[in-house]
Design a protein around this motif. Structure first.
Motif, PDB file in Angstrom:
ATOM      1  N   VAL A 104       3.266  10.254   3.538  1.00  0.00           N
ATOM      2  CA  VAL A 104       4.070   9.620   2.498  1.00  0.00           C
ATOM      3  C   VAL A 104       3.342   9.692   1.161  1.00  0.00           C
ATOM      4  O   VAL A 104       2.143   9.419   1.091  1.00  0.00           O
ATOM      5  CB  VAL A 104       4.354   8.135   2.861  1.00  0.00           C
ATOM      6  CG1 VAL A 104       5.181   7.458   1.776  1.00  0.00           C
ATOM      7  CG2 VAL A 104       5.046   8.030   4.208  1.00  0.00           C
ATOM      8  N   PRO A 106       4.175   7.668  -1.978  1.00  0.00           N
ATOM      9  CA  PRO A 106       5.081   6.662  -2.533  1.00  0.00           C
ATOM     10  C   PRO A 106       5.298   6.789  -4.038  1.00  0.00           C
ATOM     11  O   PRO A 106       6.283   6.262  -4.555  1.00  0.00           O
ATOM     12  CB  PRO A 106       4.419   5.328  -2.180  1.00  0.00           C
ATOM     13  CG  PRO A 106       3.030   5.643  -1.801  1.00  0.00           C
ATOM     14  CD  PRO A 106       2.966   7.084  -1.426  1.00  0.00           C
ATOM     15  N   GLU A 109       8.381   8.695  -3.986  1.00  0.00           N
ATOM     16  CA  GLU A 109       9.280   8.320  -2.891  1.00  0.00           C
ATOM     17  C   GLU A 109       9.549   9.494  -1.955  1.00  0.00           C
ATOM     18  O   GLU A 109      10.694   9.784  -1.590  1.00  0.00           O
ATOM     19  CB  GLU A 109      10.583   7.743  -3.435  1.00  0.00           C
ATOM     20  CG  GLU A 109      10.378   6.472  -4.231  1.00  0.00           C
ATOM     21  CD  GLU A 109      11.687   5.895  -4.770  1.00  0.00           C
ATOM     22  OE1 GLU A 109      12.729   6.566  -4.682  1.00  0.00           O
ATOM     23  OE2 GLU A 109      11.630   4.771  -5.275  1.00  0.00           O
ATOM     24  N   GLY A 111       8.538  11.276   1.799  1.00  0.00           N
ATOM     25  CA  GLY A 111       7.904  11.023   3.076  1.00  0.00           C
ATOM     26  C   GLY A 111       8.386  11.961   4.160  1.00  0.00           C
ATOM     27  O   GLY A 111       9.530  12.417   4.146  1.00  0.00           O
ATOM     28  N   PHE A 160      11.852   7.376   3.349  1.00  0.00           N
ATOM     29  CA  PHE A 160      11.028   6.346   2.726  1.00  0.00           C
ATOM     30  C   PHE A 160      11.541   5.950   1.365  1.00  0.00           C
ATOM     31  O   PHE A 160      10.911   5.189   0.645  1.00  0.00           O
ATOM     32  CB  PHE A 160       9.571   6.833   2.624  1.00  0.00           C
ATOM     33  CG  PHE A 160       8.944   7.035   3.962  1.00  0.00           C
ATOM     34  CD1 PHE A 160       9.007   8.272   4.586  1.00  0.00           C
ATOM     35  CD2 PHE A 160       8.345   5.986   4.616  1.00  0.00           C
ATOM     36  CE1 PHE A 160       8.467   8.448   5.834  1.00  0.00           C
ATOM     37  CE2 PHE A 160       7.788   6.162   5.860  1.00  0.00           C
ATOM     38  CZ  PHE A 160       7.847   7.411   6.481  1.00  0.00           C
ATOM     39  N   LYS A 162      13.678   4.004  -1.455  1.00  0.00           N
ATOM     40  CA  LYS A 162      14.093   2.604  -1.556  1.00  0.00           C
ATOM     41  C   LYS A 162      15.575   2.501  -1.784  1.00  0.00           C
ATOM     42  O   LYS A 162      16.216   3.319  -2.301  1.00  0.00           O
ATOM     43  CB  LYS A 162      13.345   1.924  -2.696  1.00  0.00           C
ATOM     44  CG  LYS A 162      11.875   1.839  -2.394  1.00  0.00           C
ATOM     45  CD  LYS A 162      11.146   1.193  -3.530  1.00  0.00           C
ATOM     46  CE  LYS A 162       9.661   1.158  -3.218  1.00  0.00           C
ATOM     47  NZ  LYS A 162       8.863   0.630  -4.231  1.00  0.00           N
TER      48      LYS A 162
END
Length: 162
Positions: A104, A106, A109, A111, A160, A162
C-alpha cells in the motif's frame, strides 16, 4: 488435460513485477514526495529472512513501513532486502515477493492485495457431491451439458481507496 489460461497467476506475476519496478525506482532515486509504503508479508514464508526476535514477535505476518528511514535497499527478481529501524535497532529483512500479502502507498491511495494459495484453493474447492466435467475450452459443465456458472476472480487495485 484441457489447457486454460490461469489469469490469477498471471495477474499476481504482473503485480509483483509492478512492486519490483517501484522498488527499483526507489532504490535508484529515493522516495519521491510524500510516497511511502506499508508492506505486509508472511513471516512464515520459507525464504523470508528476519531477525529471530522479530519472527517471535510476529509469528505469522508483519507489516513494515518504508518511509523516513530505510537503508541498503537491494531488489532482485525474487524479492528485496532492506534495512529498517525498529526502535533504534536497525535490522535487515529479506522479503520474497511471494510472501507479500499487501502493498500500500497511502499517499496516493494505491494498494495491492494478494490472495494466498490456501485462500484460492479453498475458494476453488468443488463440492464432492456435484457432478461436473470440463468441456474442450476448460469450462465446467453440468450433467446436462449446460455451462456451470462460476464466479469471476476480480483483483481490485483500489481496495484501499477512501
Amino acid at each position: 488435460m484441457p489447457h486454460s489460461i490461469d489469469y490469477g497467476k498471471l495477474m499476481h506475476r504482473a503485480m509483483r513485477g509492478l512492486i519490483q519496478q517501484v522498488l527499483c525506482d526507489v532504490r535508484d532515486k529515493g522516495l519521491p514526495g510524500a510516497h511511502h509504503f506499508f508492506i505486509t508479508f508472511e513471516t512464515t514464508h520459507p525464504d523470508a529472512d528476519l531477525a529471530d526476535w522479530l519472527r517471535e514477535r510476529y509469528p505469522n505476518e508483519m507489516t513494515v513501513v518504508m518511509q523516513h528511514w530505510f537503508d541498503n535497499l537491494e531488489v532482485t527478481d525474487e524479492g528485496f532486502t532492506v534495512t529498517l529501524n525498529f526502535g533504534d535497532s536497525p535490522e535487515t529483512l529479506y522479503i520474497p515477493y511471494d510472501a507479500i500479502q499487501t502493498f500500500v502507498d497511502p499517499s496516493v491511495e494505491f494498494g495491492l492485495r494478494f490472495e494466498s494459495q490456501d485462500e484460492a484453493e479453498d475458494e476453488d474447492a468443488d463440492d464432492p457431491n456435484e457432478d461436473t466435467a470440463l468441456d474442450e475450452q476448460g469450462i465446467e459443465v453440468e450433467e446436462d451439458g449446460a455451462a456451470k456458472p462460476r464466479d469471476a476472480e476480480v483483483v481490485s487495485l483500489d481496495s484501499f481507496r477512501k
